[in-house]
Design a protein around this motif. Structure first.
Motif, PDB file in Angstrom:
ATOM      1  N   ASP A 199       0.687  -1.220   0.077  1.00 58.74           N
ATOM      2  CA  ASP A 199       0.114   0.197  -0.159  1.00 58.74           C
ATOM      3  C   ASP A 199       0.744   1.272  -0.089  1.00 58.74           C
ATOM      4  OD1 ASP A 199      -2.550  -1.601   0.021  1.00 58.74           O
ATOM      5  OD2 ASP A 199      -2.652  -1.268   2.225  1.00 58.74           O
ATOM      6  N   CYS A 200       2.131   1.003   0.346  1.00 63.44           N
ATOM      7  CA  CYS A 200       2.953   2.114   0.007  1.00 63.44           C
ATOM      8  C   CYS A 200       3.467   2.804  -1.129  1.00 63.44           C
ATOM      9  CB  CYS A 200       4.200   1.920   1.142  1.00 63.44           C
ATOM     10  SG  CYS A 200       4.025   1.729   2.859  1.00 63.44           S
ATOM     11  N   TYR A 201       3.041   1.757  -2.190  1.00 66.79           N
ATOM     12  CA  TYR A 201       3.703   2.240  -3.503  1.00 66.79           C
ATOM     13  C   TYR A 201       2.257   2.214  -4.485  1.00 66.79           C
ATOM     14  CZ  TYR A 201       8.031   0.652  -1.794  1.00 66.79           C
ATOM     15  OH  TYR A 201       9.279   0.435  -0.928  1.00 66.79           O
ATOM     16  N   VAL A 202       2.336   3.000  -5.518  1.00 72.29           N
ATOM     17  CA  VAL A 202       1.416   3.003  -6.555  1.00 72.29           C
ATOM     18  C   VAL A 202       1.505   1.577  -7.257  1.00 72.29           C
ATOM     19  CG1 VAL A 202       1.299   5.372  -6.932  1.00 72.29           C
ATOM     20  CG2 VAL A 202       2.741   4.384  -8.287  1.00 72.29           C
ATOM     21  N   GLU A 203       0.689   1.402  -7.923  1.00 69.30           N
ATOM     22  CA  GLU A 203       0.550   0.070  -8.805  1.00 69.30           C
ATOM     23  C   GLU A 203       1.872  -0.115  -9.772  1.00 69.30           C
ATOM     24  OE1 GLU A 203       0.113  -3.759  -9.646  1.00 69.30           O
ATOM     25  OE2 GLU A 203      -1.187  -2.932  -8.142  1.00 69.30           O
ATOM     26  N   PHE A 205      15.287   4.731   7.414  1.00 68.47           N
ATOM     27  CA  PHE A 205      15.673   5.572   6.471  1.00 68.47           C
ATOM     28  C   PHE A 205      16.057   7.014   7.285  1.00 68.47           C
ATOM     29  CE2 PHE A 205      12.367   3.180   4.192  1.00 68.47           C
ATOM     30  CZ  PHE A 205      13.179   3.234   2.768  1.00 68.47           C
ATOM     31  N   GLU A 206      16.983   7.900   6.638  1.00 71.77           N
ATOM     32  CA  GLU A 206      17.179   9.065   7.386  1.00 71.77           C
ATOM     33  C   GLU A 206      17.053  10.131   6.197  1.00 71.77           C
ATOM     34  OE1 GLU A 206      21.112  11.705   9.335  1.00 71.77           O
ATOM     35  OE2 GLU A 206      21.080   9.317   8.691  1.00 71.77           O
ATOM     36  N   ALA A 207      16.187  11.161   6.438  1.00 73.89           N
ATOM     37  CA  ALA A 207      15.797  12.044   5.025  1.00 73.89           C
ATOM     38  C   ALA A 207      16.834  13.169   5.073  1.00 73.89           C
ATOM     39  CB  ALA A 207      14.362  12.891   5.399  1.00 73.89           C
ATOM     40  N   LEU A 208      17.389  13.368   4.067  1.00 76.91           N
ATOM     41  CA  LEU A 208      18.123  14.439   3.599  1.00 76.91           C
ATOM     42  C   LEU A 208      17.590  15.663   3.164  1.00 76.91           C
ATOM     43  CD1 LEU A 208      20.690  11.984   1.425  1.00 76.91           C
ATOM     44  CD2 LEU A 208      20.778  12.776   3.761  1.00 76.91           C
ATOM     45  N   ALA A 209      16.333  15.327   2.435  1.00 74.38           N
ATOM     46  CA  ALA A 209      15.663  16.747   2.109  1.00 74.38           C
ATOM     47  C   ALA A 209      14.289  16.431   1.356  1.00 74.38           C
ATOM     48  CB  ALA A 209      16.269  17.236   0.595  1.00 74.38           C
ATOM     49  N   SER A 210      13.135  16.754   1.786  1.00 73.20           N
ATOM     50  CA  SER A 210      11.844  16.435   1.474  1.00 73.20           C
ATOM     51  C   SER A 210      10.775  17.787   1.453  1.00 73.20           C
ATOM     52  CB  SER A 210      11.461  15.579   2.435  1.00 73.20           C
ATOM     53  OG  SER A 210      11.250  15.983   3.734  1.00 73.20           O
ATOM     54  N   ASP A 211       9.838  17.285   0.406  1.00 70.85           N
ATOM     55  CA  ASP A 211       8.451  18.200   0.376  1.00 70.85           C
ATOM     56  C   ASP A 211       7.425  16.945   0.381  1.00 70.85           C
ATOM     57  OD1 ASP A 211       8.181  17.417  -2.305  1.00 70.85           O
ATOM     58  OD2 ASP A 211       9.317  19.203  -2.845  1.00 70.85           O
ATOM     59  N   ASP A 212       6.381  17.628  -0.158  1.00 73.43           N
ATOM     60  CA  ASP A 212       5.188  16.807  -0.085  1.00 73.43           C
ATOM     61  C   ASP A 212       5.130  15.876  -0.909  1.00 73.43           C
ATOM     62  OD1 ASP A 212       3.886  18.209   2.246  1.00 73.43           O
ATOM     63  OD2 ASP A 212       2.764  19.316   0.975  1.00 73.43           O
ATOM     64  N   LEU A 236       6.379  10.885  -4.916  1.00 73.30           N
ATOM     65  CA  LEU A 236       5.145  10.119  -4.579  1.00 73.30           C
ATOM     66  C   LEU A 236       3.939  10.857  -5.498  1.00 73.30           C
ATOM     67  CD1 LEU A 236       7.091  11.016  -1.778  1.00 73.30           C
ATOM     68  CD2 LEU A 236       5.381   9.927  -0.650  1.00 73.30           C
ATOM     69  N   CYS A 237       2.883  10.077  -5.562  1.00 77.13           N
ATOM     70  CA  CYS A 237       1.566  10.556  -5.814  1.00 77.13           C
ATOM     71  C   CYS A 237       0.438  10.152  -4.917  1.00 77.13           C
ATOM     72  CB  CYS A 237       1.334   9.519  -7.183  1.00 77.13           C
ATOM     73  SG  CYS A 237      -0.255   9.850  -7.953  1.00 77.13           S
ATOM     74  N   ASP A 238      -0.349  10.851  -4.523  1.00 73.71           N
ATOM     75  CA  ASP A 238      -1.240  10.648  -3.554  1.00 73.71           C
ATOM     76  C   ASP A 238      -0.747   9.908  -2.140  1.00 73.71           C
ATOM     77  OD1 ASP A 238      -3.154  11.733  -5.114  1.00 73.71           O
ATOM     78  OD2 ASP A 238      -3.663   9.945  -6.192  1.00 73.71           O
ATOM     79  N   GLY A 239       0.360  10.425  -1.689  1.00 76.29           N
ATOM     80  CA  GLY A 239       1.097   9.800  -0.420  1.00 76.29           C
ATOM     81  C   GLY A 239       1.835   8.382  -0.764  1.00 76.29           C
ATOM     82  N   ARG A 270      11.783  17.573  -7.858  1.00 79.27           N
ATOM     83  CA  ARG A 270      10.840  18.761  -7.720  1.00 79.27           C
ATOM     84  C   ARG A 270      10.034  19.533  -8.750  1.00 79.27           C
ATOM     85  NH1 ARG A 270      12.485  22.442  -3.166  1.00 79.27           N
ATOM     86  NH2 ARG A 270      10.324  22.642  -2.926  1.00 79.27           N
ATOM     87  N   GLN A 271      10.920  19.547  -9.881  1.00 80.83           N
ATOM     88  CA  GLN A 271      10.355  20.147 -10.863  1.00 80.83           C
ATOM     89  C   GLN A 271       9.254  19.416 -11.714  1.00 80.83           C
ATOM     90  OE1 GLN A 271      11.186  23.514 -11.222  1.00 80.83           O
ATOM     91  NE2 GLN A 271      12.589  22.707  -9.454  1.00 80.83           N
ATOM     92  N   THR A 272       8.832  18.121 -11.241  1.00 75.87           N
ATOM     93  CA  THR A 272       8.013  17.466 -12.034  1.00 75.87           C
ATOM     94  C   THR A 272       6.715  17.108 -11.040  1.00 75.87           C
ATOM     95  OG1 THR A 272       9.192  15.295 -11.499  1.00 75.87           O
ATOM     96  CG2 THR A 272       9.723  16.366 -13.310  1.00 75.87           C
ATOM     97  N   SER A 273       5.762  16.543 -11.500  1.00 79.12           N
ATOM     98  CA  SER A 273       4.605  15.782 -10.681  1.00 79.12           C
ATOM     99  C   SER A 273       4.383  14.646 -11.300  1.00 79.12           C
ATOM    100  CB  SER A 273       3.334  17.036 -10.971  1.00 79.12           C
ATOM    101  OG  SER A 273       3.062  17.307  -9.812  1.00 79.12           O
ATOM    102  N   ILE A 274       3.904  13.586 -10.349  1.00 77.30           N
ATOM    103  CA  ILE A 274       3.827  12.356 -10.875  1.00 77.30           C
ATOM    104  C   ILE A 274       2.131  12.296 -10.684  1.00 77.30           C
ATOM    105  CG2 ILE A 274       4.317   9.658 -10.275  1.00 77.30           C
ATOM    106  CD1 ILE A 274       6.798  11.202 -11.114  1.00 77.30           C
ATOM    107  N   ASP A 275       1.791  11.314 -11.767  1.00 78.39           N
ATOM    108  CA  ASP A 275       0.302  11.075 -11.893  1.00 78.39           C
ATOM    109  C   ASP A 275       0.119   9.694 -11.087  1.00 78.39           C
ATOM    110  OD1 ASP A 275       0.545   9.152 -13.898  1.00 78.39           O
ATOM    111  OD2 ASP A 275      -0.102  10.626 -15.320  1.00 78.39           O
ATOM    112  N   ALA A 276      -1.177   9.103 -10.960  1.00 75.72           N
ATOM    113  CA  ALA A 276      -1.471   7.977 -10.494  1.00 75.72           C
ATOM    114  C   ALA A 276      -1.051   6.783 -11.099  1.00 75.72           C
ATOM    115  CB  ALA A 276      -2.973   7.771 -10.353  1.00 75.72           C
ATOM    116  N   ARG A 277      -0.523   6.924 -12.566  1.00 73.49           N
ATOM    117  CA  ARG A 277       0.172   5.820 -13.298  1.00 73.49           C
ATOM    118  C   ARG A 277       1.794   5.867 -12.983  1.00 73.49           C
ATOM    119  NH1 ARG A 277      -3.187   8.274 -16.524  1.00 73.49           N
ATOM    120  NH2 ARG A 277      -1.360   9.137 -17.707  1.00 73.49           N
ATOM    121  N   GLY A 278       2.094   6.802 -12.162  1.00 74.05           N
ATOM    122  CA  GLY A 278       3.717   7.041 -12.203  1.00 74.05           C
ATOM    123  C   GLY A 278       4.276   7.777 -13.406  1.00 74.05           C
TER     124      GLY A 278
END
Length: 146
Positions: free
Chosen positions: A15-19, A58-65, A97-100, A124-132
Motif C-alpha cells: 500500500d506504500c506504492y502505486v501499482e 531511512f534518514e531524510a536528507l531533503a523532502s517536500d510533500d 510520490l503520488c497521492d501519498g 521537484r520540477q515534476t509531478s507524478i500522476d497515479a500511473r507513475g
C-alpha cells in the motif's frame, strides 16, 4: 515503508506504492529495474527470507510533500543455510510520490548523498500522476500579484 517491512506486513508495504511504481538503480553494481508494486514487495520479502531479523531504516536528507532524498539502511544476519553472518546495505535514494504513495525511486551508491539530493531537486520540477507518469510543472503565470 519501514514499519511495514520491519513487521513483515506485506499488504501494508504494498500500500506504500502505486501499482506501476518504478525503481531504477543507478549504483555501480545495481539491481534490475522494478516496474510494479508486487515486485517491490517481493524484493523486501526475499531479504526477509534470507535474514529473519532484517530491519530497514531511512534518514531524510531533503523532502517536500511529493519528493524525498534519503539514506536507506538495511541490516541483519544471514540465515545459516546462507552461511550466517552479519550483513548491511547502505544506499541513498530519491523518490517521488503520488497521492501519498511512492511512484518513482532512483537508487545511488551509499556515498551518493549529493547525487540523491541533486536528483531530488530535479524531481521537484515534476509531478507524478497515479500511473507513475511524470509531467513537468509549469511555473505560475503572471507577476505573482493579485
Amino acid at each position: 515503508v519501514c514499519r511495514a517491512a520491519n513487521s513483515r506486513t506485506w499488504d501494508a508495504l504494498g500500500d506504500c506504492y502505486v501499482e506501476q511504481v518504478e525503481m531504477v538503480d543507478r549504483r555501480t553494481l545495481g539491481w534490475d529495474v522494478v516496474r510494479d508494486r508486487a515486485s517491490m514487495v517481493e524484493q523486501f520479502q526475499s531479504w526477509a527470507a534470507m535474514s529473519a531479523d532484517m530491519e530497514i531504516s531511512f534518514e531524510a536528507l531533503a523532502s517536500d510533500d511529493e519528493h524525498i532524498a534519503t539514506r536507506f539502511t538495511a541490516h541483519g544476519h544471514s540465515s545459516s543455510d546462507l552461511g550466517g553472518g552479519v550483513w548491511e546495505l547502505a544506499l541513498v535514494l530519491a523518490a517521488s510520490l503520488c497521492d501519498g504513495r511512492i511512484a518513482q525511486v532512483e537508487l545511488f551508491d551509499g556515498d551518493g548523498d549529493a547525487a540523491a539530493v541533486d536528483r531530488y531537486a530535479e524531481l521537484r520540477q515534476t509531478s507524478i500522476d497515479a500511473r507513475g507518469t511524470p509531467s513537468v510543472r509549469k511555473p505560475p503565470s503572471g507577476d505573482g500579484q493579485m
